[in-house]
Every structure is written in structure tokens, then in C-alpha cells.
Motif scaffolding. Structure first.
Motif, PDB file in Angstrom:
ATOM      1  N   ILE B  12       0.820  -1.215   0.012  1.00 62.55           N
ATOM      2  CA  ILE B  12      -0.068  -0.051   0.075  1.00 62.55           C
ATOM      3  C   ILE B  12       0.977   1.092   0.089  1.00 62.55           C
ATOM      4  CG2 ILE B  12      -1.746   1.399   1.465  1.00 62.55           C
ATOM      5  CD1 ILE B  12      -3.004  -1.366   2.176  1.00 62.55           C
ATOM      6  N   SER B  13       1.997   1.128   0.679  1.00 60.93           N
ATOM      7  CA  SER B  13       2.746   2.531   0.795  1.00 60.93           C
ATOM      8  C   SER B  13       3.513   2.786  -0.468  1.00 60.93           C
ATOM      9  CB  SER B  13       3.981   2.216   2.093  1.00 60.93           C
ATOM     10  OG  SER B  13       4.628   1.253   1.855  1.00 60.93           O
ATOM     11  N   GLY B  14       3.581   1.621  -1.442  1.00 58.64           N
ATOM     12  CA  GLY B  14       4.450   1.574  -2.327  1.00 58.64           C
ATOM     13  C   GLY B  14       3.627   1.869  -3.687  1.00 58.64           C
ATOM     14  N   ILE B  15       2.186   1.977  -3.347  1.00 54.07           N
ATOM     15  CA  ILE B  15       1.386   2.235  -4.708  1.00 54.07           C
ATOM     16  C   ILE B  15       1.179   3.853  -5.057  1.00 54.07           C
ATOM     17  CG2 ILE B  15      -1.087   2.673  -3.365  1.00 54.07           C
ATOM     18  CD1 ILE B  15      -2.322   0.846  -4.917  1.00 54.07           C
ATOM     19  N   SER B  16       1.452   3.925  -6.290  1.00 56.51           N
ATOM     20  CA  SER B  16       1.367   5.411  -6.700  1.00 56.51           C
ATOM     21  C   SER B  16       0.156   6.239  -6.407  1.00 56.51           C
ATOM     22  CB  SER B  16       1.547   5.287  -8.360  1.00 56.51           C
ATOM     23  OG  SER B  16       1.515   6.860  -8.649  1.00 56.51           O
ATOM     24  N   LYS B  17       0.329   7.437  -5.799  1.00 58.59           N
ATOM     25  CA  LYS B  17      -0.747   8.360  -5.514  1.00 58.59           C
ATOM     26  C   LYS B  17      -1.642   8.717  -6.723  1.00 58.59           C
ATOM     27  CE  LYS B  17      -1.080   8.298  -0.803  1.00 58.59           C
ATOM     28  NZ  LYS B  17      -1.855   7.670  -0.215  1.00 58.59           N
ATOM     29  N   GLU B  18      -0.678   8.661  -7.830  1.00 50.16           N
ATOM     30  CA  GLU B  18      -1.423   9.471  -9.338  1.00 50.16           C
ATOM     31  C   GLU B  18      -1.451   8.490 -10.278  1.00 50.16           C
ATOM     32  OE1 GLU B  18       0.230  13.020 -10.345  1.00 50.16           O
ATOM     33  OE2 GLU B  18       0.258  13.986  -8.221  1.00 50.16           O
ATOM     34  N   LYS B  19      -2.213   8.662 -11.203  1.00 48.46           N
ATOM     35  CA  LYS B  19      -2.375   7.928 -12.413  1.00 48.46           C
ATOM     36  C   LYS B  19      -2.938   8.846 -13.302  1.00 48.46           C
ATOM     37  CE  LYS B  19      -4.336   3.404 -13.803  1.00 48.46           C
ATOM     38  NZ  LYS B  19      -3.220   2.784 -13.942  1.00 48.46           N
ATOM     39  N   GLN B  20      -2.196   8.807 -14.737  1.00 46.37           N
ATOM     40  CA  GLN B  20      -2.986   9.840 -15.662  1.00 46.37           C
ATOM     41  C   GLN B  20      -3.860   8.996 -16.755  1.00 46.37           C
ATOM     42  OE1 GLN B  20      -2.376  12.924 -15.848  1.00 46.37           O
ATOM     43  NE2 GLN B  20      -0.866  12.805 -13.882  1.00 46.37           N
ATOM     44  N   PRO B  21      -4.985   9.659 -16.827  1.00 44.93           N
ATOM     45  CA  PRO B  21      -6.003   8.961 -17.966  1.00 44.93           C
ATOM     46  C   PRO B  21      -5.416   9.067 -19.260  1.00 44.93           C
ATOM     47  CG  PRO B  21      -6.556  11.376 -17.400  1.00 44.93           C
ATOM     48  CD  PRO B  21      -5.466  11.121 -16.531  1.00 44.93           C
ATOM     49  N   GLU B  22      -5.911   7.987 -20.081  1.00 39.12           N
ATOM     50  CA  GLU B  22      -5.214   7.915 -21.566  1.00 39.12           C
ATOM     51  C   GLU B  22      -5.959   8.668 -22.453  1.00 39.12           C
ATOM     52  OE1 GLU B  22      -6.270   3.751 -22.401  1.00 39.12           O
ATOM     53  OE2 GLU B  22      -4.668   2.903 -20.864  1.00 39.12           O
ATOM     54  N   ARG B  23      -6.959   9.286 -22.305  1.00 40.31           N
ATOM     55  CA  ARG B  23      -7.486  10.334 -23.110  1.00 40.31           C
ATOM     56  C   ARG B  23      -7.600  11.765 -22.326  1.00 40.31           C
ATOM     57  NH1 ARG B  23     -13.234  11.147 -22.880  1.00 40.31           N
ATOM     58  NH2 ARG B  23     -14.164   9.690 -21.563  1.00 40.31           N
ATOM     59  N   ASP B  24      -7.573  12.720 -23.212  1.00 42.51           N
ATOM     60  CA  ASP B  24      -7.601  14.060 -22.594  1.00 42.51           C
ATOM     61  C   ASP B  24      -8.913  14.460 -22.369  1.00 42.51           C
ATOM     62  OD1 ASP B  24      -7.325  16.730 -22.231  1.00 42.51           O
ATOM     63  OD2 ASP B  24      -7.545  17.393 -24.094  1.00 42.51           O
ATOM     64  N   LEU B  25      -9.289  14.472 -21.012  1.00 45.66           N
ATOM     65  CA  LEU B  25     -10.574  14.918 -20.300  1.00 45.66           C
ATOM     66  C   LEU B  25     -10.988  16.289 -20.645  1.00 45.66           C
ATOM     67  CD1 LEU B  25     -10.214  12.438 -17.290  1.00 45.66           C
ATOM     68  CD2 LEU B  25     -10.946  12.064 -19.509  1.00 45.66           C
ATOM     69  N   TRP B  26      -9.910  17.199 -20.696  1.00 45.33           N
ATOM     70  CA  TRP B  26     -10.292  18.617 -20.533  1.00 45.33           C
ATOM     71  C   TRP B  26     -11.189  19.085 -21.347  1.00 45.33           C
ATOM     72  CZ3 TRP B  26     -10.011  22.509 -17.210  1.00 45.33           C
ATOM     73  CH2 TRP B  26     -10.460  23.624 -17.706  1.00 45.33           C
ATOM     74  N   ARG B  27     -11.126  18.643 -22.640  1.00 42.76           N
ATOM     75  CA  ARG B  27     -12.169  18.964 -23.655  1.00 42.76           C
ATOM     76  C   ARG B  27     -13.584  18.837 -23.256  1.00 42.76           C
ATOM     77  NH1 ARG B  27     -14.900  17.272 -27.855  1.00 42.76           N
ATOM     78  NH2 ARG B  27     -15.520  18.754 -29.432  1.00 42.76           N
ATOM     79  N   GLY B  28     -13.858  17.735 -22.785  1.00 45.91           N
ATOM     80  CA  GLY B  28     -15.341  17.851 -22.134  1.00 45.91           C
ATOM     81  C   GLY B  28     -15.429  18.182 -21.281  1.00 45.91           C
ATOM     82  N   ILE B  29     -14.416  18.475 -19.982  1.00 51.46           N
ATOM     83  CA  ILE B  29     -14.866  19.382 -19.048  1.00 51.46           C
ATOM     84  C   ILE B  29     -15.205  20.948 -19.470  1.00 51.46           C
ATOM     85  CG2 ILE B  29     -13.860  20.443 -16.870  1.00 51.46           C
ATOM     86  CD1 ILE B  29     -11.995  17.657 -16.757  1.00 51.46           C
ATOM     87  N   LEU B  31     -16.277  21.968 -22.105  1.00 52.79           N
ATOM     88  CA  LEU B  31     -17.516  21.860 -22.861  1.00 52.79           C
ATOM     89  C   LEU B  31     -18.840  22.038 -21.727  1.00 52.79           C
ATOM     90  CD1 LEU B  31     -17.688  19.573 -25.717  1.00 52.79           C
ATOM     91  CD2 LEU B  31     -18.269  21.918 -25.688  1.00 52.79           C
ATOM     92  N   GLY B  32     -18.408  21.105 -20.816  1.00 49.36           N
ATOM     93  CA  GLY B  32     -19.280  21.103 -19.613  1.00 49.36           C
ATOM     94  C   GLY B  32     -19.622  22.348 -18.775  1.00 49.36           C
TER      95      GLY B  32
END
Lengths: 191, 170
Positions: B12-29, B31-32
Motif C-alpha cells: 500500500i505504501s508503494g502504490i502510486s498516488k497518481e495515475k494519468q487518464p489515457e485520453r484528454d479529459l479537459w475538452r469535455g470538462i 464544454l461542460g
């Protein structure tokens, strides 16, 4: 030298918070560029939590988008009493759980997916090189959500019970179940 | 604490806190949030817009009921060889198609929040076709009928969600 290093680290934290506070303040006033910077800064952690809770990339992406869209609307509710990242994490967990309820409700009722597929999974070799995230994603939904919130995010069972609309005992039982399954997945024998 | 708990805590202490999505989510955000801004700036107009949308929906539903009322007897006569159960499925499908068409027409000028919603709609269409094929052999299977109904509901929800999302409360 040690003192100097401590001062430098401390200064970074202070300036980091200051610039984040500025971004939050600008975003509250409708500055989309500032909001984009907040997105760039936090998407990694938000997506990681969404992915671990939902167990699906597509759903995690949709949930992450929903988190930021709602964040834009509700940023005014952030009063600065807690760390922004802590507040955002709590918002993310709540929105994702709510999103999952809406998305998965009928599918689960129709196909009863909760227990499907667990037994088909082979146990990992008993080694130290374990991809815990991949194993967590394999867990059944309720056990996975409780495990992620309690073990990875540090929520208390009382809080989890309230978030997931279940009894505190059920949260503890699901956590125990998750640990047992992870033990099986890792190929660890009972002691 | 057991050995396993120790081992788990290490992982658990070794698990990464971050993970990047594969597609760009900003465009949808983007628009929203643009759509939210639009909604906010049209507060005065929104009540009349909502009302007119509601009236349009009511009018469309009334038309649909009338059409089904008159069309159903002909449909049953034309397909005498089919069982009553499957005629119901046909009626459901026809009603769904009309509802989808009228929804799509009403959102024609609205930008969709995601790019792949038509693909998702097609997947739901394919799912409905599979269920309908199963219903041809077993038209009175209530589980299949329910399933088809759910798929149709998902289609409507998808169209509404990508065109006029109702944002949740935090």
C-alpha cells in the motif's frame, strides 16, 4: 546545511500553497485558465481514485470529468479551512460513488455482477513484486470500494458506511473480505 | 499484526498516488463548464425555455400515444402469424425509435459533451437487437422484456446526459 534544506522545503510548500490559493481564487471568479491549471495539478490523483473505485478506465474517465465539471460549479463552497487536495479528494469520492450508483444500478440488478468472475482468476506467484493496483481492480465492487477508501485513502469505517449507505459492520466485513481475496490473489497461505 | 498485514501495508505504501487518464479529459470538462456558464447567464430566459421544452415533450408524448393508438391495430393485423407478445415488442421498439428521433431532433443544435456518444448509442442498439432476437423465440420471457426496456431507458438517458446533463450536488 540541514537547517537551510528545511527552510527551502518549507518555503516551497508555502509558495506552492500560495500559488494554488491564487489559482483557486481566480477560478472562483470564472478564470478558466486558472481552473485548467488546477485540473493539470490534480487530475492524476482524482483519476487514480476514480479508477480504483470504479475498476474501469472508461467509467473512471467519465467520473473524473464529472468531478471537475461539478468542481467548477461548487468551488465557491471551498472555504480554505482544509487543504484543497483533501477537500477535492472527498468531493471526488462522493461524486464517483454517486456516479457509479447511477451508471451501474440496472446492470447489477439484471446480471448480479457482484460476485461474477472472482473464481476465474489465477493466483499470483508468492513474490514481493506484486501489482497491488491490478489486484485491487479484480476485487468485487463493494469490497474494492471499501478497501480503496479505508486502506488507500484512510477513511474510517464510520465514514465509509455513511458514504456507501451501509452498516459500519458491513464496511468492516467487506474490508475483511477484500483482504482475504487479496491474500488469495497473491497466493499467500493462511498463517 | 500478521505477516500478510505487514506485506500488504508495504504494498500500500508503494502504490502510486497518481495515475494519468489515457485520453484528454479537459475538452469535455471545458464544454461542460461552458454549458454551465451559458445556463447561468440565461437565468431569466431559462424558465421559459424549460417550460417550452416541457411543453414540447408533452406534445410529443401525446402525438406518440395517438399514433400508437391508431397504428397498433394495423400492426397486429399485418403480423397475424406473430404472437401477441412479440407484437408488444414491436410496439415498444417503434415507440422507442420515435422517442429517440424526437429527442435527437430537439437536441440538434446542442453540442454533445462527448465525441463517442453515437458509438455508445449504437452499442446499446446492438444490445437491443440481440435481446429482440432472443425474444423472437421466447416472446413472453419477462426477464428479456425487462432487459430490453432497460436498454431503451439507457439510450434515452445517454442522449439526455450528453446533451443536457443535470449536474449533481456536491
Amino acid at each position: 546545511m540541514e537547517h537551510t534544506q528545511q527552510r527551502v522545503v518549507h518555503a516551497n510548500v508555502v509558495f506552492g500553497n500560495k500559488s494554488e490559493n491564487e489559482l483557486i481564487s481566480k477560478a472562483k471568479k470564472g478564470d478558466k485558465q486558472a481552473f485548467r491549471s488546477l485540473y493539470d495539478e490534480h487530475i492524476g490523483r482524482v483519476y487514480a481514485l476514480c479508477y480504483r473505485l470504479t475498476g474501469e478506465k472508461g467509467m473512471a474517465e467519465d467520473a473524473s470529468q464529472e468531478v471537475f465539471i461539478q468542481l467548477w460549479k461548487k468551488l465557491g463552497n471551498f472555504d480554505g479551512q482544509s487543504q484543497f487536495s483533501t477537500w477535492l479528494h472527498s468531493v471526488t469520492a462522493n461524486i464517483t460513488i454517486s456516479y457509479m450508483r447511477k451508471q451501474k444500478g440496472w446492470v447489477q440488478r439484471m446480471f448480479n455482477l457482484e460476485n461474477s468472475g472472482i473464481n476465474e482468476m489465477p493466483a499470483e506467484e508468492n513474490s514481493t513484486d506484486v501489482d497491488l493496483e491490478a489486484l485491487v481492480i479484480r476485487l468485487p465492487e463493494r469490497a474494492r470500494m471499501v478497501f480503496v477508501l479505508h486502506a488507500l485513502e484512510g477513511y474510517r469505517h464510520e465514514d465509509i458506511a455513511s458514504m456507501l449507505n451501509m452498516a459500519v459492520g458491513s464496511s468492516k466485513a467487506q474490508f475483511f473480505r477484500a483482504k482475504q481475496l487479496l491474500k488469495d490473489f497473491m497466493g499467500v497461505d493462511d498463517e | 499484526m500478521s505477516n500478510f498485514d505487514d506485506k500488504l501495508a508495504q504494498h500500500i505504501s508503494g502504490i502510486s498516488k497518481e495515475k494519468q487518464p489515457e485520453r484528454d479529459l479537459w475538452r469535455g470538462i471545458e464544454l461542460g463548464i461552458t454549458s454551465q456558464q451559458g445556463d447561468a447567464s440565461q437565468d431569466d430566459a431559462s424558465s421559459s425555455t424549460v417550460t417550452s421544452k416541457q411543453w414540447m415533450a408533452i406534445a410529443a408524448s401525446v402525438c406518440l400515444v395517438i399514433v400508437l393508438w391508431f397504428a397498433a391495430p394495423f400492426a397486429f393485423k399485418a403480423e397475424e402469424s406473430r404472437s401477441d407478445g412479440y407484437a408488444l415488442i414491436d410496439a415498444m421498439s417503434m415507440q422507442q425509435q420515435q422517442q429517440v428521433n424526437s429527442l435527437l431532433a430537439s437536441y440538434e443544435s446542442t453540442t454533445a459533451l462527448t465525441e463517442d456518444w453515437q458509438e455508445q448509442l449504437k452499442e446499446l442498439d446492438d444490445a437491443a437487437d440481440v435481446i429482440k432476437a432472443a425474444l423472437k423465440d421466447d416472446p413472453d420471457n419477462s426477464a428479456l422484456i425487462k432487459m430490453l426496456h432497460h436498454v431503451y431507458q439507457q439510450q434515452i438517458a445517454l442522449i439526455e446526459r450528453v446533451h443536457a446533463p443535470k449536474w449533481q450536488q456536491i
